[in-house]
Enzyme design. Structure first.
Site, mmCIF file in Angstrom:
data_model
loop_
_atom_site.group_PDB
_atom_site.id
_atom_site.type_symbol
_atom_site.label_atom_id
_atom_site.label_comp_id
_atom_site.label_asym_id
_atom_site.label_seq_id
_atom_site.Cartn_x
_atom_site.Cartn_y
_atom_site.Cartn_z
ATOM 1 N N SER A 157 1.330 -1.287 -0.157
ATOM 2 C CA SER A 157 -0.028 0.191 0.286
ATOM 3 C C SER A 157 0.913 1.265 -0.067
ATOM 4 O O SER A 157 1.495 1.991 0.480
ATOM 5 C CB SER A 157 -1.443 0.101 1.251
ATOM 6 O OG SER A 157 -1.859 -1.395 1.253
ATOM 7 N N GLY A 158 0.511 1.923 -0.991
ATOM 8 C CA GLY A 158 1.327 3.456 -1.198
ATOM 9 C C GLY A 158 2.107 3.661 -1.952
ATOM 10 O O GLY A 158 2.883 4.412 -2.318
ATOM 11 N N ASN A 211 -1.575 2.368 4.697
ATOM 12 C CA ASN A 211 -2.014 3.755 3.966
ATOM 13 C C ASN A 211 -2.987 3.779 3.902
ATOM 14 O O ASN A 211 -4.079 2.922 4.489
ATOM 15 C CB ASN A 211 -1.822 2.389 1.863
ATOM 16 C CG ASN A 211 -2.071 3.747 1.218
ATOM 17 O OD1 ASN A 211 -2.159 4.530 1.343
ATOM 18 N ND2 ASN A 211 -2.474 3.197 0.107
ATOM 19 N N SER A 214 -5.793 2.314 0.762
ATOM 20 C CA SER A 214 -5.334 0.675 0.487
ATOM 21 C C SER A 214 -6.879 0.146 -0.776
ATOM 22 O O SER A 214 -7.682 0.023 -0.007
ATOM 23 C CB SER A 214 -4.719 0.134 1.733
ATOM 24 O OG SER A 214 -4.655 -1.018 1.285
ATOM 25 N N SER A 215 -6.246 -0.326 -1.886
ATOM 26 C CA SER A 215 -7.477 -1.159 -2.771
ATOM 27 C C SER A 215 -7.454 -1.928 -1.304
ATOM 28 O O SER A 215 -5.909 -2.796 -1.041
ATOM 29 C CB SER A 215 -6.608 -0.821 -3.589
ATOM 30 O OG SER A 215 -6.976 -0.529 -4.416
ATOM 31 N N GLY A 439 -0.743 -5.697 -2.055
ATOM 32 C CA GLY A 439 1.108 -6.526 -2.641
ATOM 33 C C GLY A 439 1.663 -7.488 -0.553
ATOM 34 O O GLY A 439 -0.196 -7.706 -0.697
ATOM 35 N N GLU A 441 1.669 -7.990 2.588
ATOM 36 C CA GLU A 441 1.266 -7.640 4.140
ATOM 37 C C GLU A 441 1.956 -8.730 5.769
ATOM 38 O O GLU A 441 1.969 -9.749 5.290
ATOM 39 C CB GLU A 441 0.794 -7.607 4.319
ATOM 40 C CG GLU A 441 -0.601 -6.442 3.246
ATOM 41 C CD GLU A 441 -1.335 -6.300 3.840
ATOM 42 O OE1 GLU A 441 -2.187 -6.461 4.157
ATOM 43 O OE2 GLU A 441 -2.407 -5.218 2.828
#
Length: 1514
Positions: A157-158, A211, A214-215, A439, A441
């Protein structure tokens, strides 16, 4: 790739707890133990196996493809990325994988349209790394191989995944080429997909630990293409939505954005859906994080509503969507307690009942039915149905299951709606998919969400490993080397641990969820027992229910506390039936009642199983495409620019699989060097292998055999080395270079000593020579003085003797000349007096006669004018009496006419008098000047006579001795001559005064005549204006009379029944007059007259039709003649001249309506359809520009035309005065009329429109010729930017022989550019194209060359070298020579257009760049280049010839500071040049390059001379 052999002084990388890896120098070696002095100042002791070699020859700016690194290991990769990040190079390749580092600031110059054009068609790796290059490679591979492609964008994220996805879609939409569809109202596919992002982000994004946006779902954007490679549609597929987040949120995360946006909606919306502060809702207050910095939920709500409008969701559907979202919030606030019956449940309190009621209202369903569906469950048996109560805990799970199901289906409906808006193509041939997914985590607390996300990344990593291994296989097969023994790294064991059925973690979790009394403790114990011997599974020591999985990116420990609750996802039949029966059609369509669901009870479904099923579907889709990978990296957790955290980036590279790919590469041959690079670096190990007979391949084999290296492979173009072999070769190379350095130092010290000795020796010799020279000079000076004294005495005696003789001689000569001059002056004085008297008498008689004649002439003219005026007034009175019937208009006309005629008469009379006076004065001045000339002639004759007498006297003096002459002076004669001389002087002075007075009078008369001439011109202008007004009044009178007659005719025709068969002749002009037919008062006569006029009008119409047909034929003949190349005359196109003359003769410019111009435009358009023939285009450019010039000159403001000739008495008198010029003036006027080819015209609208169309054609043909030249040079320029590379071995063996044999071959492409320029120049010259157009063509072409060469220099690192700068400089010298040979007449300022590439190349070839300051570069060397361009060149530069350094780090830092200050300015951030494709000239520029007199002797087309209709051309 750890070190195997290390020497003292070697540079290595060692691990560091703070910065991950730090470089240093080996200071001590003891067996396998070494000591390293780090750059930070500290010394560490480590094992040799823990140190990694450092490439000290690696460029400071890094390499674009990390597979080209000499040492492909973790510290080398990290340092390369950091070096590139420091110079704003955020993209790097690892083979075909693109690594993108988020800069956390805007870099608009990297993504503009110009940058996009640079990557179109460029080979992968040819330009700098960029997402555009990946998208272009995918598109080209799809077109060439006919295989669908996919681009996988991953990262945490980010890291910038969404922005990278936008760039990919932007490029693919531009390549696809479908501009606008009628349904989309002007929006491209790329825009429509991007417009859906705000909606999807509102319902699918949430705040996580790392983030704020975040998606929480995977997005696979399919861009569909037809057979021709054009975009035919698009679709968005979503995968793996995190459904559990709707009900469970961990602190400090947030739920989905849409919930908070809805709570911040306008008051009327919140009141409508009974919403309050988000802290009052159970699904939102589980976390303390409610609001986000720099994010206004109220504003985001309005933006989301606007985005919904854009993607086609109407207001009713929007209301229904947010009603469902509000219902979910209220549903989460329903709590359950024990019911009246055993193991039953019911709403806990009044608050729960209130929220249940609101939820039912929002769902538009029955409240009691909703409560029953949550608190009861219906079990269907064979013969009956059983209703079972649920306890409070099960009711809460049923509530959460309903909320997750509703939100999931709502999200799916939004995605389907967006796809309908975008427009899918079910018949598409290919597709390119862009996958944007979360991605890997790993947090402090990892729950069920992280477990599912990491499972996804494990599956994608397996797919990635297979792709990397396939690339390695392709590379080895391409180079034809043996690779069969390389093992493939696979993570299938981890995947089996998680998803194997039965026995996997997901299977155990589903089993635990199916049993009501299972807890997370029992689930954990089950896992411990099942996987106790698994190498990738472990139990933490101090944890009771946690477990650890060894993923490819590292170990992750998961907490099982909420695994069971988040995995449960019951599909309840009661929920399906309840919402299907909703009164809201939107809610009902979310839950369609399928046939197989009827009469079925609730069944268990887990989120983990559904997640795994969607993951399988995603991988099946990816397996049908050719993958491309982009790994996004977040450089720091602060989300700020210019900060690069090594530990953070290294962890992301591991999670992104980059290090895994490097391990796969290291398992084979991680170091790959081209033959010439390998020889260039390691030829010092065995210089003898570089003999003239062997090529590079043989030389490499001999070198490797010489150093006894094992395990390497020789490919077709590269040398493949195993891990560690590069370090061994470098160590040996350092030893050789060290010995060479010692030898160089020894030789250099010898050279310095010898130089000092020779200097002292030369100094001693010089001192001796100076002393001897000084003594010799003293002796010589004494001898020279003695000789000088003797010479001076001799010359002095000679001078005195000569002087005495000269004095005597000049005295005698002066006396003789004075006497002879006196006699001559007396005679001259007498002659002048006599002649002057005669001249005075003649002028006096002439003046008296002329005065008498002028008085008589003036009296006669006055008498004649008075008599003629009397007669004219009589005639005027008669005319006024006869014209009283015409009314006030006729009277005004006569009055104006009288004034005009009187003014004309006076003007002409005054002109005639002025002309006579000027003639008389001219004659008088001529006579005076002739007399003066005669006197001057006599003076010259007397002077010549005097000179003859002096010469005779000199001759006599030579014959007779001076001493025998006796001077005799007659005093009386001298006095007489003196008096006569004085009289003559006074007479001459009086004549001079008279001449001066006459000249003054002549000047005054000239001024007076000029003033009168000016007044006469003003009077003439007034007369012209008055006559124009009279002419307009006459036309108005005629119009009124004709209208009256027409009205009378109509009235007569209406009153009479028929017309007589025999017409009556009218007047000569067709108008009836009472004087001509005084007795014609009957009705029959009027009708006959009307019939006669009607027939006359019909004959006029026939005549006009005949003329129109003739004109069409003539225009056709003209077009048939000029559409072919009929050549040039006097350097001007014959076709343009002929067309202009015809248009003037036909008076097409003054016509209100004509088709001639349309046919000419059509003819020109069809003539230039062939766009590749420069010869043909140049011919028509010359014709159209010349015709445009002639029309422009004709339409310029000119003096008013002469009024029509008057037929009155005064008019005839005025014309008589005007038409009486001399014969010389008549002939001059005729000559001027013949020379004036271009005549002024009063253009109407068709002519003005034709001029505009002609201007457009000139610009179009100009652009076609320019673009043809650019296209011709395009291929050559791509070869001219980089010097041709030859084999390094051959260049080292015989540099001089190669240069002598191929002296001009490197500049063949530059010579080709010169040949192209010469060809187009000769074509333009042969067709006599105006010089201004020729100059503009070459100026824009040179500007194009400047843009192409300069942009290629900035985009290709291999071009920013010293040798390449010398090569380009040589080519630019050829262009400069061409400009000098062509001259400024044709080349103009073309050479100045190359200023950017000239300054850039000048910087590349400068030695010792590290000594140059920034001010020197910016103000002296490259003043025209921006700081971004200078920064780019300085960071890309590397010296491939002498291995010198670029500019200092201080200069780089100064540039970086200046760039940071201008980072928000898009224009200042752009470092590429834009091409100018405008039209660089105007019609005025074209007019200034030609003159009217150029067409004076032009001849028309010979083909039309024989046609009698074109006789006016002769």
């Amino acid at each position: 790739m750890a070190c195997t052999t290390v020497n003292i002084g070697s540079c290595v990388w060692v691990e560091d707890p703070e910065v991950a890896w730090i470089d240093g120098e080996v200071t001590e070696v003891k067996g396998n133990d070494i000591k390293v002095l780090c750059t930070s100042g500290k010394t560490v002791a480590i094992k040799v196996s823990n140190a990694y070699p450092k490439d000290i020859e690696a460029p400071a700016s890094g390499v674009e493809d990390m597979t080209r690194l000499a040492y492909l290991h973790e510290p080398g990769v990290l340092q390369n990325m950091k070096s590139r990040f420091d110079i704003n190079e955020i993209y790097t390749y690892t083979g075909n994988i693109l690594i993108a580092v988020n800069p956390f600031r805007r870099l608009p110059h990297l993504y503009n349209n110009h940058m996009m054009q640079q990557y179109k068609g460029a080979g992968f790796g040819e330009l700098s790394p960029h997402p555009f290059a990946v998208a272009d490679a995918a598109y080209r591979q799809m077109i060439n191989q006919g295989i669908s492609q996919s681009i996988l964008v991953s990262g945490e994220s980010g890291a910038g995944k969404t922005e990278t996805t936008k760039l990919l879609m932007q490029y693919l939409a531009d390549m696809g080429g479908r501009a606008v569809s009628a349904v989309s109202e002007g929006r491209t596919v790329e825009k429509k997909v991007l417009e859906s992002n705000p909606v999807l982000e509102a319902f699918g994004n949430a705040k996580t630990v790392r983030n704020n946006n975040s998606s929480r779902f995977g997005k696979f954007v399919e861009i569909q293409f037809d057979k021709r490679g054009r975009i035919s549609g698009a679709a968005i597929r979503t995968y793996l939505l995190e459904r559990s987040r709707v009900c469970q949120v961990s602190d400090p995360e947030r739920n989905y954005h849409c919930f908070y946006m809805l709570c911040a909606a306008p008051p009327e919306d919140r009141k409508k859906w009974k919403l309050a502060d988000p802290r009052k809702f159970h699904y939102l207050n589980q976390s303390q994080c409610i609001e986000l910095e720099r994010m206004d939920d109220a504003k985001e709500y309005l933006e989301t509503r606007k985005a919904m409008d854009v993607v086609g969701i109407n207001s009713e559907e929007q209301e229904a969507i947010f009603r469902v979202v509000a219902a979910i919030l209220h549903l989460g606030n329903v709590e359950f307690g024990k019911g009246k019956e055993t193991d039953s449940s019911a709403p806990k309190d009044e608050k729960s009942n209130s929220h249940l009621k609101i939820a039912a209202e929002l769902f538009m369903c029955d409240e009691q039915a909703l409560e029953d569906s949550l608190c009861k469950r219906v079990i269907v048996t064979r013969g009956d149905t059983i209703t079972k109560w649920l306890d409070p805990e099960a009711a809460a799970l049923s509530r959460d299951a309903l909320a997750k199901t509703v939100y999931s289906r709502l999200f799916d409906w939004i995605v389907n709606k967006i796809n309908d808006s975008i427009g899918q193509d079910p018949d598409s041939k290919y597709l390119i998919g862009v996958l944007d997914i979360y991605g890997f985590e790993s947090f402090t607390t990892n729950s069920f969400e992280q477990f599912c996300i990491n499972l996804t990344n494990e599956k994608l990593q397996q797919h990635f490993n297979q792709h990397v291994f396939k690339m390695e296989q392709d590379e080895y097969n391409k180079e034809a080397i043996d690779w069969s023994y390389i093992e493939f790294v696979d993570n299938q064991d981890i995947l089996d641990l998680i998803e194997k059925k039965p026995g996997g973690i997901i299977a155990l979790l589903d089993e635990a969820c199916m049993f009501p009394r299972s807890t997370h403790e029992t689930f954990a114990e089950k896992m411990y027992q099942t996987f106790k011997d698994h190498k990738h599974f472990s139990k933490p020591r101090l944890a009771r229910t946690d477990f650890t999985i060894c993923h490819y990116a590292g170990d992750v420990t998961y907490q099982t506390e909420q695994f069971l609750e988040k995995n449960k996802d019951y599909v309840v039949a009661e929920h399906q039936a309840l919402l299907n029966a909703s009164r809201c059609t939107f809610v009902a369509c979310l839950f369609p009642l399928l046939a197989e669901d009827v009469n079925k009870s609730s069944k268990f479904s887990s989120i983990g199983s559904r997640f795994k099923q969607q993951l399988v579907t995603l991988l099946e889709t990816l397996s049908t495409t050719e993958p491309h990978y982009i790994r996004c990296v977040k450089p720091n957790n602060l989300l700020k620019p210019l900060i690069f955290e090594n530990q953070n980036v290294l962890q992301q590279l591991r999670c992104g699989g980059v290090m895994e790919a490097i391990r796969i590469s290291c398992a084979g041959f991680p170091t790959r060097k081209k033959f010439e690079e390998f020889l260039d670096r390691f030829s010092v190990l065995a210089p003898e292998v570089l003999d003239k007979s062997s090529d590079d391949v043989a030389a490499c084999k001999k070198l490797l055999e010489k150093v006894a290296l094992q395990g390497y492979q020789i490919g077709k173009t590269k040398v493949f080395l195993r891990a560690g072999q590069m370090a061994d070769l470098d160590a040996r190379r350092n030893e050789v270079l060290g010995r060479a350095a010692s030898s160089i130092q020894r030789k250099f010290r010898s050279y310095l000593s010898r130089k000092t000795f020779m200097m002292l020796r030369n100094a001693a010799i010089n001192m001796q020579a100076v002393c001897r020279g000084q003594l010799s000079r003293h002796i010589f000076e004494g001898l020279r003085r003695e000789a000088s004294v003797l010479k001076i005495q001799r010359y002095m005696r000679m001078h005195l003797a000569r002087k005495s003789y000269k004095e005597l001689y000049f005295a005698a000569v002066s006396i003789q000349s004075g006497m002879r001059g006196m006699v001559s002056r007396d005679e001259l004085r007498f002659q002048r007096q006599n002649k002057a008297a005669i001249i005075i008498q003649s002028h006096c008689r002439k003046f008296l006669a002329k005065s008498h004649y002028q008085r008589l002439k003036k009296a006669a003219i006055t008498t004649q004018s008075a008599w003629r005026a009397r007669l004219a007034r009589k005639e005027l009175r008669k005319l006024k009496t006869a014209a009283k019937e015409t009314g006030a208009l006729q009277a005004a006309k006569n009055k104006l006419e009288k004034q005009v005629e009187e003014l004309t008469w006076r003007l002409q009379l005054e002109k005639r008098m002025r002309m006579d006076l000027e003639e008389s004065k001219t004659q008088e001045n001529a006579k005076l000047r002739s007399a003066l000339d005669e006197m001057q002639l006599q003076f010259k004759e007397s002077k010549a006579l005097h000179l003859q007498e002096i010469e005779a006297a000199k001759k006599m003096a030579e014959i007779v001795p001076v001493l025998q002459e006796v001077p005799v002076v007659d005093t009386e004669l001298v006095e007489k001559l003196a008096s006569e001389n004085e009289k003559l002087k006074s007479l001459v002075s009086s004549l001079d005064q008279k001449i001066d007075e006459t000249e003054k009078k002549f000047e005054e008369t000239s001024k007076l005549s000029e003033e009168r001439l000016k007044q006469a011109r003003e009077a003439e202008t007034t007369i012209v204006n008055l006559k124009t007004a009279v002419h307009e009044l006459q036309e108005k009178i005629l119009d009124v009379e004709s209208e009256n007659k027409i009205l009378r005719q109509k009235s007569l025709i209406q009153t009479s029944g028929h017309l007589p068969p025999t017409p009556v002749k009218g007047s000569q002009n067709g108008h009836s007059s009472s004087k001509e037919s005084p007795f014609n008062t009957s009705l029959q006569g009027s009708e006959m007259e009307i019939l006669a006029r009607t027939q006359e009008q019909e004959s006029d119409a026939k005549t006009r039709r005949y003329h129109l047909e003739r004109q069409r034929e003539n225009v056709g003949a003209l077009i048939n003649c000029v559409k072919n190349n009929i050549g040039f005359n006097q350097g001007k196109p014959i076709a343009a001249f002929t067309i202009y003359k015809c248009l003037l003769h036909w008076k097409s410019f003054e016509a209100e309506k004509t088709s001639v111009f349309d046919r000419l435009v059509q003819m020109i358009g069809s003539a230039i359809e062939v766009q590749d023939d420069n010869e043909h285009l140049a011919y028509w450019l010359s014709n159209t520009s010349t015709l445009l010039f002639m029309i422009q000159q004709s339409m310029k403001p000119t003096p008013q035309r002469k009024p029509p000739v008057s037929t009155s008495l005064f008019g005839r008198m005025a014309m008589g005065f005007r038409s009486a010029p001399s014969s010389a003036e008549t002939s001059a006027a005729a000559a001027a009329a013949a020379a004036a080819v271009i005549r002024p015209i009063e253009a109407k609208d068709p002519a003005l429109l034709f001029k505009q169309q002609l201007t457009a054609y000139v610009e179009k043909i100009f652009g076609m010729i320019r673009d043809n030249l650019k296209n011709e040079l395009q291929t050559l320029l791509s070869l001219c930017i980089q010097a041709p590379r030859t084999s390094t071995g051959r260049s080292l063996r015989s540099v001089r022989s190669t240069r002598s044999m191929n002296k001009d071959s490197p500049l063949d492409h530059w010579n080709g550019i010169n040949d192209g320029l010469n060809a187009i120049l000769n074509t333009l010259k042969e067709n006599f194209v105006p010089l201004v157009l020729v100059q503009r063509i070459f100026s824009q072409t040179f500007s194009f060359i400047n843009v192409q060469l300069f942009n290629s220099l900035l985009l290709r690192r291999e071009c920013c070298t010293f040798s390449n700068g010398e090569f380009v400089k040589s080519g630019l010298a050829l262009l400069e020579e061409w400009c000098a040979e062509t001259k400024a007449e044709y080349a103009g300022s073309s050479w100045d257009e190359l200023k950017h590439i000239r300054q850039a190349v000048g910087f590349l070839v400068i030695h010792k760049k590290f000594r140059i300051s920034y001010d020197d570069i910016a103000h002296d060397l490259c003043p025209i280049l921006s700081v971004q361009q200078l920064y780019r060149i300085c960071t890309l530069y590397w010296d491939d010839s002498y291995n010198t350094r670029s500019v200092s780090q201080d200069v780089i830092s100064s540039m970086r500071v200046l760039m940071t200050e201008d980072s928000n300015n898009a224009d200042s951030s752009a470092f590429l040049l834009d091409e100018d494709s405008g039209i660089p000239f105007s019609v005025d520029d074209l007019s200034s390059s030609m003159q009217d007199k150029d067409f004076a002797e032009m001849k028309p087309a010979e083909e039309l001379e024989e046609n009698p209709a074109f006789s006016f051309l002769l």
